[in-house]
Design a protein around this motif. Sequence first.
Motif, mmCIF file in Angstrom:
data_model
loop_
_atom_site.group_PDB
_atom_site.id
_atom_site.type_symbol
_atom_site.label_atom_id
_atom_site.label_comp_id
_atom_site.label_asym_id
_atom_site.label_seq_id
_atom_site.Cartn_x
_atom_site.Cartn_y
_atom_site.Cartn_z
ATOM 1 N N THR A 90 -33.390 24.723 92.698
ATOM 2 C CA THR A 90 -31.879 25.020 93.390
ATOM 3 C C THR A 90 -32.224 25.918 94.634
ATOM 4 O O THR A 90 -33.226 26.597 94.868
ATOM 5 N N ARG A 91 -31.274 25.967 95.462
ATOM 6 C CA ARG A 91 -31.126 26.549 96.829
ATOM 7 C C ARG A 91 -31.444 28.261 96.556
ATOM 8 O O ARG A 91 -31.861 28.768 96.979
ATOM 9 N N SER A 92 -30.276 28.522 95.321
ATOM 10 C CA SER A 92 -30.273 30.003 95.047
ATOM 11 C C SER A 92 -31.694 30.475 94.563
ATOM 12 O O SER A 92 -31.962 31.435 94.700
ATOM 13 N N GLY A 93 -32.238 29.509 93.550
ATOM 14 C CA GLY A 93 -33.481 29.990 92.830
ATOM 15 C C GLY A 93 -34.570 30.013 94.249
ATOM 16 O O GLY A 93 -35.366 30.984 94.136
ATOM 17 N N HIS A 94 -34.591 29.331 95.153
ATOM 18 C CA HIS A 94 -35.515 28.908 96.260
ATOM 19 C C HIS A 94 -35.200 30.578 96.867
ATOM 20 O O HIS A 94 -36.168 31.190 97.386
ATOM 21 N N THR A 95 -33.795 31.044 97.315
ATOM 22 C CA THR A 95 -33.674 32.244 97.997
ATOM 23 C C THR A 95 -34.442 33.396 97.179
ATOM 24 O O THR A 95 -34.884 34.229 97.905
ATOM 25 N N ILE A 96 -34.140 33.318 95.903
ATOM 26 C CA ILE A 96 -34.694 34.571 95.021
ATOM 27 C C ILE A 96 -36.229 34.490 95.102
ATOM 28 O O ILE A 96 -36.970 35.708 95.233
ATOM 29 N N ALA A 97 -36.808 33.413 95.053
ATOM 30 C CA ALA A 97 -38.265 33.182 94.998
ATOM 31 C C ALA A 97 -38.967 33.761 96.366
ATOM 32 O O ALA A 97 -39.900 34.542 96.161
ATOM 33 N N ARG A 98 -38.044 33.514 97.517
ATOM 34 C CA ARG A 98 -38.577 34.186 98.478
ATOM 35 C C ARG A 98 -38.692 35.583 98.532
ATOM 36 O O ARG A 98 -39.667 36.152 99.366
ATOM 37 N N LYS A 99 -37.738 36.172 97.985
ATOM 38 C CA LYS A 99 -37.632 37.765 97.729
ATOM 39 C C LYS A 99 -38.485 38.291 97.017
ATOM 40 O O LYS A 99 -38.980 39.263 97.376
ATOM 41 N N LEU A 100 -38.611 37.639 95.911
ATOM 42 C CA LEU A 100 -39.484 38.254 94.803
ATOM 43 C C LEU A 100 -40.988 37.727 94.579
ATOM 44 O O LEU A 100 -41.737 38.213 94.089
ATOM 45 N N ALA A 101 -41.203 36.532 94.912
ATOM 46 C CA ALA A 101 -42.704 36.059 94.803
ATOM 47 C C ALA A 101 -43.412 35.860 96.314
ATOM 48 O O ALA A 101 -44.461 35.023 96.017
ATOM 49 N N ALA A 102 -42.800 36.067 97.309
ATOM 50 C CA ALA A 102 -43.552 35.699 98.500
ATOM 51 C C ALA A 102 -44.895 36.145 98.512
ATOM 52 O O ALA A 102 -45.866 35.633 99.074
ATOM 53 N N ASN A 103 -45.167 37.265 98.236
ATOM 54 C CA ASN A 103 -46.678 37.954 98.318
ATOM 55 C C ASN A 103 -47.218 37.729 96.830
ATOM 56 O O ASN A 103 -48.666 38.248 96.738
ATOM 57 N N LEU A 104 -46.879 36.721 96.042
ATOM 58 C CA LEU A 104 -47.461 36.281 94.884
ATOM 59 C C LEU A 104 -47.982 35.051 94.982
ATOM 60 O O LEU A 104 -48.879 34.626 94.169
ATOM 61 N N VAL A 105 -47.331 34.116 95.720
ATOM 62 C CA VAL A 105 -47.941 32.710 95.763
ATOM 63 C C VAL A 105 -48.355 32.460 97.221
ATOM 64 O O VAL A 105 -47.977 32.989 98.204
ATOM 65 N N ASP A 106 -49.007 31.294 97.243
ATOM 66 C CA ASP A 106 -49.351 30.647 98.959
ATOM 67 C C ASP A 106 -48.164 29.806 99.511
ATOM 68 O O ASP A 106 -47.884 29.941 100.631
ATOM 69 N N TYR A 107 -47.388 29.148 98.677
ATOM 70 C CA TYR A 107 -46.390 28.353 99.145
ATOM 71 C C TYR A 107 -45.293 28.156 98.097
ATOM 72 O O TYR A 107 -45.640 28.124 96.823
ATOM 73 N N ILE A 108 -44.147 28.336 98.837
ATOM 74 C CA ILE A 108 -42.851 27.938 98.063
ATOM 75 C C ILE A 108 -42.007 26.766 98.618
ATOM 76 O O ILE A 108 -41.658 26.797 99.524
ATOM 77 N N ILE A 109 -42.017 25.923 97.531
ATOM 78 C CA ILE A 109 -41.385 24.831 97.931
ATOM 79 C C ILE A 109 -40.096 24.132 96.946
ATOM 80 O O ILE A 109 -39.994 24.385 95.930
ATOM 81 N N PRO A 110 -39.390 23.262 97.638
ATOM 82 C CA PRO A 110 -38.348 22.443 96.568
ATOM 83 C C PRO A 110 -39.216 21.700 95.701
ATOM 84 O O PRO A 110 -40.214 20.949 96.097
ATOM 85 N N SER A 111 -38.737 21.275 94.440
ATOM 86 C CA SER A 111 -39.261 20.557 93.501
ATOM 87 C C SER A 111 -39.090 19.227 93.775
ATOM 88 O O SER A 111 -38.063 18.757 94.487
#
Length: 421
Positions: A90-111
């Motif tokens: 989801t779009r809202s989940g993607h937004t939160i992932a960028r806030k919370l997980a940006a420094n933990l993962v290499d890439y954040i993508i839509p499923s």
Amino acid sequence: MFILYCLLQLFFLPVLLLLIIPAMAIPKYRGRIPARLGAGLSAIIPASAASQKTIWVHALSVGEVTSAIPLLEGLRRDHPRHRIVFSIATRSGHTIARKLAANLVDYIIPSPIDLLPVVMLFVHRIRPMLFILVETDFWPGLLGYLRLKNIPAVLVNGRISEKSMKGYYRFRFFFRPLFRSFRYLFMQTEFDAKAMNTLGVGEKCIKTAGNLKFDTNILNNSAANELHSLFPSEKTLLIAGSTHPGEEEVLFQVFKTLRHSFPHLLLIVAPRNPNRKEEICSLAESLDLDIECRTSMNSSRSPIFLLDTIGELINFYSLSHIAFIGGSLVNYGGHNPVEPALFGIPVLFGPYMSDFHEIALSLLRAGGGLQVKDGNELQQSLESFLASDRKREKYGFAAQQCIQQQRGVINNHMEILNKLM
């Protein structure tokens, strides 16, 4: 089942396209659907070196993203050189992932949308050595193709409500092979583990590992400190988190009554769906209650504060003195009470906590939670907490201790996940 599913997809492909193409005209889906079909994926994720190992973690939306944070921290800690790809539906989940997980993962993508050519494209580009699904969002095409390619899939933080169990069991011819696609299923509670076994999944694959949210550590301290300026220090903050239709009216009526005896009481309402803010504001106004929204204010001047943003609830829990868990006065199965309990405040909830039954029960047994059946009981319980700082502190300490004693869940997961890598 995988072959049958793919054949059915091929047969219904024209219908699927007729649904997908018009959806792309809707603004909120316009950019996301092409990305979920694989457009631009190669530009986001470069081809990995042959020696580089990749872990693919997938979460459905906001709740699952927050659950995944302790897992991502564990993966990054134990495998600092591995590439981690985090996909969100989801779009809202993607937004939160960028806030919370940006420094933990290499890439954040839509499923990926669960069409075989799309799934093949994503798997080929990501080249995962391990696929980890957080809580839910089961797709036969993706799981079937991963199994075909001999890529192990693991479910973490799995849970099955009584309502879901009835559906899974009724259609077990479909769900049994789906759940058997996982190498391991880490379930939150013994009830969840037994339910999965009842569906026909072998006991060796099922692990009772606890709830990942017990290891939550995602408070943004700087953001939380800034929020202090919103509320005068003399205010007592009652927060209602993740509320649903039918609950706000009860809360407003209770609050209106309590304000006569406790004029310094301030109510923070955080609806599960922030898009309901106009509906909730209209309801408050119809009851002659002033209300202000987070998105349109710099300081609190009204007795009711509406949290109409996503991703800030945990910060507001940290400021509050008493918490009520939404989705529990109406039959939505309740929401997770772990976060407010972590901050040492009493946790109240209604009679409908089936989705988090064991956590709610552990809080009740520890003396950190209180269950009410309706608005009258809610009012009486709140009165007792507002009238006694000592009682409030006693329940809050018990709630915090209850959660602290169950931390370390991520170690239960990593012990087995590390063997797969």
